[in-house]
Enzyme design. Sequence first.
Site, PDB file in Angstrom:
ATOM      1  CG  HIS A  51      -1.796  -1.004   1.540  1.00  0.00           C
ATOM      2  ND1 HIS A  51      -1.428  -2.178   2.130  1.00  0.00           N
ATOM      3  CD2 HIS A  51      -3.134  -1.074   1.344  1.00  0.00           C
ATOM      4  CE1 HIS A  51      -2.499  -2.945   2.266  1.00  0.00           C
ATOM      5  NE2 HIS A  51      -3.554  -2.299   1.804  1.00  0.00           N
TER       6      HIS A  51
ATOM      7  CG  ASP B 137      -3.613  -9.688   2.707  1.00  0.00           C
ATOM      8  OD1 ASP B 137      -3.015  -9.261   3.710  1.00  0.00           O
ATOM      9  OD2 ASP B 137      -4.575  -9.100   2.178  1.00  0.00           O
TER      10      ASP B 137
ATOM     11  CG  ASP C 103      -9.532 -10.659   7.290  1.00  0.00           C
ATOM     12  OD1 ASP C 103      -9.095 -11.755   6.901  1.00  0.00           O
ATOM     13  OD2 ASP C 103      -9.400  -9.600   6.641  1.00  0.00           O
TER      14      ASP C 103
ATOM     15  CD  GLU D 299      -7.971  -8.113  -1.177  1.00  0.00           C
ATOM     16  OE1 GLU D 299      -7.018  -7.521  -1.728  1.00  0.00           O
ATOM     17  OE2 GLU D 299      -7.949  -8.485   0.011  1.00  0.00           O
TER      18      GLU D 299
ATOM     19  CG  ASP E  60      -5.398 -11.157   7.117  1.00  0.00           C
ATOM     20  OD1 ASP E  60      -6.192 -11.649   6.297  1.00  0.00           O
ATOM     21  OD2 ASP E  60      -5.287  -9.929   7.297  1.00  0.00           O
TER      22      ASP E  60
END
Length: 478
Positions: free
Chosen positions: A144, A381, A349, A274, A351
């Site tokens: 990012h 991710d 989430d 996404e 991850d």
Amino acid sequence: MMAGKVFLFLLCLNVVSFAVIASSPQTCPADDVSSKCGASDEWEGEFFPGIPKIKYEGPSSKNPLSYKWYNADEEILGKKMKDWMRFSVAFWHTFRGTGGDPFGAPTKFWPWEDGTDSLAMAKRRMRANFEFIEKLGVDLWCFHDRDIAPDGKTLEEANANLDEVVALAKELQGKKIHPLWGTAQLFHHPRYMHGGATSSEVAVYAYAAAQVKKAMEVTHYLGGENYVFWGGREGYQTLLNTDMGRELDHLARFLEAAAAYKKKIGFNGTLLIEPKPQEPTKHQYDWDAATTANFLRKYGLIGEFKLNIECNHATLSGHSCHHELETARLNGLLGNIDANTGDPQIGWDTDQFLTDIAEATMVMLSVVRNGGLAPGGFNFDAKLRRESTDVEDLFISHISGMDTLARGLRNVAKLIEDGSLENLVRKRYQSFDTEIGAQIEAGKADFEMLEKKAMEWGEPKVPSAKQELAEMIFQSAL
Ligand code: XUL
Ligand code: CO
């Protein structure tokens, strides 16, 4: 129960937010070159001393810093493993993840971090990133804009910071390494509290557009192969204060402008959306693959965008990752995979790195059916658990994730070679290979014709679905 849900929701906030909030004290402005803020991006010696270049040693190896299943140059199903996989390191998790969560302070203190968000620190971190990538032996990374460079008091200042770090990244990348994708962080700053492209404020829409414009430019400059839109705050908390129709129209206009700008600057990368159902919003517009495909179709954006399917997002939306991949693939939209997994007990989430071989095999089934993912790939991710705090854990987690997917690919090769699963599926539908079946599939069978057939055939004999047999065949390949 309700209180528990609120806690879980808080926990779900994105890692990038944790990284930025939790790594306090972040009191050094980008242009502060006092010693406290780290005047230099130099670092003596290696960032990861004692960690060698990771090599393939085969399944019998007990060395945690080696690949047991991922053998980059080995050919499987007509392609080198590295070309099937196209693994990528996510800068935000690997280099900005601190282990902090809404209940606790950071747990990770990497030796090269000085606790600041200065430009010098950003550059030093970038140097660590490329040593990591080279030692892991991959060619791709994802970022990012705001992970890699400090934000600024103005857009101009933020852009200048980004340019400085990107110039260094370009130099460090060399000829082989480049971004799998870049993206703009449109969810952390308070200005984006109502969204970026779907904010009720036109000045925020413009700011978001300017940020995406710049992020696309630097992704292109770095040789990036794709550009991602994850709309973490493009959604709503309640419909009572929301004009959903207007917000969706705005989102479509925003994406249209992005596609036009991509062409204007000669960026040939794929634009990817996404999907994720919620977190941090209660409802994200790009809920899942089918919702996003419908959105793209409605606004005439099919052809301009593909999808980046994230496995943990898939399970949050009530689907399996395999379902989301197949939905994307069947719509011609499978562009990239954010490789991770969730935790069935926690349900948010998390991850995590994927370590489930059965799941990896199903993921690879879709990838093989798709003929690969290029110019997309597998972006990790995924982040270390809060409790994993050694530098070598960064390597072990990636190695484990890569080996799991590599095993998945090897298993798919076994399934294809064996042929029984494909045979089972083909047999299930063989009645459609008959004359009338073929007419149905060609759209040439009307209801009168079918009624005549139904009367001629009488009560149909319905065969077994053979689910357990299908599962048995699948298991035997693992
Ligand atoms: C958030 C998420 C993001 C996107 C990029 O859940 O997956 O990291 O991949 O913004
Ligand atoms: Co993601």
